[in-house]
Design a protein around this motif. Structure first.
Motif, mmCIF file in Angstrom:
data_model
loop_
_atom_site.group_PDB
_atom_site.id
_atom_site.type_symbol
_atom_site.label_atom_id
_atom_site.label_comp_id
_atom_site.label_asym_id
_atom_site.label_seq_id
_atom_site.Cartn_x
_atom_site.Cartn_y
_atom_site.Cartn_z
ATOM 1 N N THR A 49 59.891 65.562 53.653
ATOM 2 C CA THR A 49 58.593 65.558 54.354
ATOM 3 C C THR A 49 57.920 66.928 54.423
ATOM 4 N N ALA A 55 53.726 62.119 56.171
ATOM 5 C CA ALA A 55 54.212 61.308 57.295
ATOM 6 C C ALA A 55 53.099 61.132 58.326
ATOM 7 N N ALA A 59 51.224 57.761 59.577
ATOM 8 C CA ALA A 59 51.161 57.427 61.012
ATOM 9 C C ALA A 59 49.711 57.168 61.423
ATOM 10 N N VAL A 65 56.665 55.575 61.320
ATOM 11 C CA VAL A 65 57.094 56.488 60.257
ATOM 12 C C VAL A 65 58.417 57.170 60.576
ATOM 13 N N ALA A 82 53.912 66.642 64.248
ATOM 14 C CA ALA A 82 53.741 65.306 64.835
ATOM 15 C C ALA A 82 53.326 65.445 66.302
ATOM 16 N N ARG A 87 51.340 62.213 67.391
ATOM 17 C CA ARG A 87 51.918 61.051 66.697
ATOM 18 C C ARG A 87 53.422 61.050 66.875
ATOM 19 N N ILE A 89 56.730 60.493 65.152
ATOM 20 C CA ILE A 89 57.372 60.359 63.836
ATOM 21 C C ILE A 89 58.848 60.668 64.030
#
Ligand SMILES: C[S@@+](CC[C@H](N)C(=O)[O-])C[C@H]1O[C@@H](n2cnc3c(N)ncnc32)[C@H](O)[C@@H]1O
Length: 231
Positions: A49, A55, A59, A65, A82, A87, A89
């Motif tokens: 990633t 990712a 998302a 994810v 993230a 988000r 993840i």
């Protein structure tokens, strides 16, 4: 298609030193990802990633994810990004899908693995070059991803993988077809050699890997996204 947003890999992601800067291959794979029919809650795995750019894109498209990376710096970077972008993840440290429980299955696997041919036969075990160096033919990690992909996907699941055509797109397509997957190239882009390939030009020419490159003074490589669907 339920992707209401025109999500893109975001510029300006935070990074720890040595973590891969999202670039042309990330963008091309992001374009392929945006073309997919990602339904809310679809499960996506991002292997390698890095900064978490892809990712995060998945998302924002509504997916649930999971992301992995063999580099701790990348794992910390992706987790931080993230968080900064609000988000959730799941980011795990380790080799390919190794950190995930046996039997984990995804609707989509996206990956921009190391694929740059290197004079060293083995990939580096540390340092920034671990993000790109992949043995003499550039296929050390690619081939391992291809070997794992079918069992990481649910029936109908999709693999999206980017690499240089220097590593042999037909090789990837043949491996996927032999595994019973329907595979094709869905995106291509020409890009000038960056500093790593430019520094290796004499070696690449000597090995014949640069023979197909376009351009004169400033050689150009072609990137391709391979899309494969599990039947
Ligand atoms: C070319 S970078 C791509 C980063 C990011 N996905 C992007 O597109 O910007 C490749 C990434 O794969 C990671 N990587 C290399 N070998 C790996 C392995 N065996 N398992 C998991 N990740 C690996 C590297 O640490 C690096 O972050």
């Amino acid at each position: 298609m339920t992707t209401a947003t025109r999500a893109r890999p975001r510029a300006g992601l935070w990074r720890l030193p040595g973590v891969y800067v999202p670039q042309g291959d990330t963008l091309l794979l992001g374009r392929a990802l945006r073309s997919e029919d990602i339904r809310p809650g679809a499960e996506v795995l991002d292997i390698g990633t890095g900064s978490g750019a892809l990712a995060l894109l998945a998302a924002r498209m509504g997916a649930t994810v999971t992301a992995t990376d063999v580099s701790w710096r990348a794992v910390l970077t992706a987790k931080a990004n993230a968080f900064r972008h609000g988000r959730h993840i799941r980011v795990r440290h380790g080799d390919l899908a190794g950190p995930l429980s046996d039997g984990s299955r995804f609707d989509l696997v996206v990956t921009n693995p190391p694929y740059v041919p290197a004079p060293a036969a083995r990939p580096p075990s540390r340092g920034a070059a671990r993000a790109w160096d992949a043995g003499h033919d550039g296929r050390l990690v690619l081939d391992r991803v291809l070997a794992h992909a079918p069992r990481l996907l649910r029936p109908g699941g999709v693999l999206l993988m980017v690499h240089s055509t220097m590593c042999g797109v037909d090789v990837s397509l043949d491996i996927l077809a032999a595994a019973g997957m329907t595979a094709e190239v869905t995106q291509r882009a020409l890009t000038p050699y960056g500093p790593v390939l430019t520094g290796r030009l004499p070696w690449l020419r000597a090995t014949g890997l640069a023979s197909g490159c376009h351009g004169g003074e400033r050689p150009i490589e072609e990137l391709a996204v391979v899309r494969a669907e599990r039947r």
